[in-house]
Design a protein around this motif. Structure first.
Motif, PDB file in Angstrom:
ATOM      1  N   THR A 236     -15.958   3.561  28.145  1.00  0.00           N
ATOM      2  CA  THR A 236     -16.574   4.539  27.251  1.00  0.00           C
ATOM      3  C   THR A 236     -16.444   5.962  27.775  1.00  0.00           C
ATOM      4  N   ASP A 237     -15.856   6.110  28.969  1.00  0.00           N
ATOM      5  CA  ASP A 237     -15.663   7.428  29.587  1.00  0.00           C
ATOM      6  C   ASP A 237     -16.985   8.192  29.663  1.00  0.00           C
ATOM      7  N   GLU A 238     -17.993   7.528  30.218  1.00  0.00           N
ATOM      8  CA  GLU A 238     -19.290   8.175  30.347  1.00  0.00           C
ATOM      9  C   GLU A 238     -19.987   7.720  31.625  1.00  0.00           C
ATOM     10  N   ILE A 239     -20.943   8.521  32.042  1.00  0.00           N
ATOM     11  CA  ILE A 239     -21.814   8.172  33.156  1.00  0.00           C
ATOM     12  C   ILE A 239     -23.106   7.613  32.590  1.00  0.00           C
ATOM     13  N   VAL A 240     -23.565   6.477  33.141  1.00  0.00           N
ATOM     14  CA  VAL A 240     -24.874   5.949  32.784  1.00  0.00           C
ATOM     15  C   VAL A 240     -25.734   5.932  34.039  1.00  0.00           C
ATOM     16  N   ALA A 241     -27.012   6.165  33.847  1.00  0.00           N
ATOM     17  CA  ALA A 241     -27.939   6.234  34.971  1.00  0.00           C
ATOM     18  C   ALA A 241     -28.214   4.851  35.536  1.00  0.00           C
ATOM     19  N   THR A 242     -28.495   4.809  36.811  1.00  0.00           N
ATOM     20  CA  THR A 242     -28.966   3.581  37.454  1.00  0.00           C
ATOM     21  C   THR A 242     -30.236   3.934  38.218  1.00  0.00           C
ATOM     22  N   SER A 243     -31.339   3.286  37.855  1.00  0.00           N
ATOM     23  CA  SER A 243     -32.667   3.723  38.325  1.00  0.00           C
ATOM     24  C   SER A 243     -33.530   2.537  38.725  1.00  0.00           C
ATOM     25  N   PRO A 244     -33.130   1.798  39.747  1.00  0.00           N
ATOM     26  CA  PRO A 244     -33.860   0.570  40.084  1.00  0.00           C
ATOM     27  C   PRO A 244     -35.207   0.858  40.740  1.00  0.00           C
ATOM     28  N   PRO A 245     -36.174  -0.041  40.558  1.00  0.00           N
ATOM     29  CA  PRO A 245     -37.414   0.070  41.323  1.00  0.00           C
ATOM     30  C   PRO A 245     -37.155  -0.373  42.762  1.00  0.00           C
ATOM     31  N   PRO A 246     -38.025  -0.038  43.710  1.00  0.00           N
ATOM     32  CA  PRO A 246     -39.283   0.655  43.468  1.00  0.00           C
ATOM     33  C   PRO A 246     -39.252   2.140  43.822  1.00  0.00           C
ATOM     34  N   GLN A 247     -38.153   2.684  44.328  1.00  0.00           N
ATOM     35  CA  GLN A 247     -38.191   4.036  44.890  1.00  0.00           C
ATOM     36  C   GLN A 247     -37.169   4.987  44.282  1.00  0.00           C
TER      37      GLN A 247
END
Length: 304
Positions: free
Chosen positions: A189-200
């Motif tokens: 898709t030629d895009e950046i997606v966020a990665t936001s795992p818990p807990p920190q």
């Protein structure tokens, strides 16, 4: 590329990317092998398909006694789960990880518990990690340099994704190993997606980490998922926007629904629209990333 395969990284001499086949998704898990004077494996995958990685290292021409370094960008098990298994396979290799990750690889029990809680049924794609012997591992901090012989990697701490995360820069080849610090670049898709795992997960620190990569201004960036690509300065702005918009979306949905489980369910349902990895993984990622943002919002509220 497909699971178990490897190929040269275009534009960077002696560097190869190996597809771990993680989560039954082609190219989702990227391991890098640098065939320098002092060879190094950068990240290890979950350890679940380690035999294929061993074959890649052998086909590249690095013998079991010759591998010098096993380097993890951070201690999360999708990046470092195979570190102990590689240490067993390559008896002369020293394991390196950002300092706050050392304890997790020496005694991975707490990390395994946390990962099982976070990923649920996705644990089937992991392998039980082998502990890394204390005398075979060293911690890294800002500015440290890893000697590859004719080249070196410079350590830059990048703790937004996790406190034990760093990126590594080879100034001579002008390549940065970014892992999860710059988000996940999705070629389809030629895009950046966020990665936001818990807990920190920490939004502001993630934005600083993206800026760190941009300040290095590399020619190539090696992501931890879906492999390498030429670096475009516009990526920094896209990545920052992706993170800010993602956190704001979760914040707004929490205000609307007033129930965190309902917020998670909403984003899991929305993940059905994604077609660049299997549906099971899309739901798991949505669950993980949403809960990470919710924990971050709680942290910010407590600090106010």
């Amino acid at each position: 590329m497909h699971a178990g395969a490897f190929e040269p990284v275009r534009g960077v001499d002696d560097l190869y990317v190996h597809d771990t086949g993680m989560f039954d998704t082609d190219e989702y898990g990227a391991v890098y092998v640098y065939d320098t004077d002092r060879p190094i494996v950068i990240d290890t995958g979950t350890g679940g398909n380690r035999e294929a990685l061993f074959e890649t290292v052998e086909e590249i021409g690095i013998g079991r006694e010759e591998l010098e370094w096993i380097l993890a960008t951070h201690a999360h098990l999708d990046h470092a789960g195979g570190a102990g298994h590689l240490a067993e396979r390559y008896p002369n290799a020293e394991v390196l990880v950002p300092e706050k990750g050392v304890r997790h690889l020496v005694d991975p029990e707490a990390l395994v518990r946390g990962t099982k809680s976070a990923v649920g049924d996705q644990w089937e794609y992991y392998a039980d990690p082998a502990p890394v012997p204390e005398d075979r591992i060293s911690g890294l901090t800002e500015g440290d340099r890893i000697d590859l012989g004719e080249r070196e990697l410079v350590v830059h701490e990048a703790p937004g994704h996790a406190p034990h995360h760093a990126v590594y820069h080879d100034p001579d080849a002008d390549v940065v190993f970014a892992a999860d610090a710059g988000g996940i670049y999705v070629p389809e898709t030629d895009e950046i997606v966020a990665t936001s795992p818990p807990p920190q997960f920490d939004l502001n620190q993630c934005l600083d980490d993206i800026q760190t990569i941009d300040d290095l201004d590399p020619e190539y960036v090696c992501f931890g998922h879906f492999g390498p690509r030429e670096y475009d300065p516009a990526l920094a702005g896209e990545a920052k926007r992706a993170y800010v918009e993602w956190v704001e979306a979760v914040r707004a949905k929490r205000e609307e629904l007033s129930d965190d489980d309902a917020v998670v369910d909403h984003f899991e349902t929305a993940s059905r629209d994604l077609d660049y990895w299997n549906p099971e993984r899309a739901r798991a990622n949505a669950n993980l990333n949403t809960r990470g943002v919710l924990a971050y919002l709680d942290y910010v509220a407590d600090e106010e």
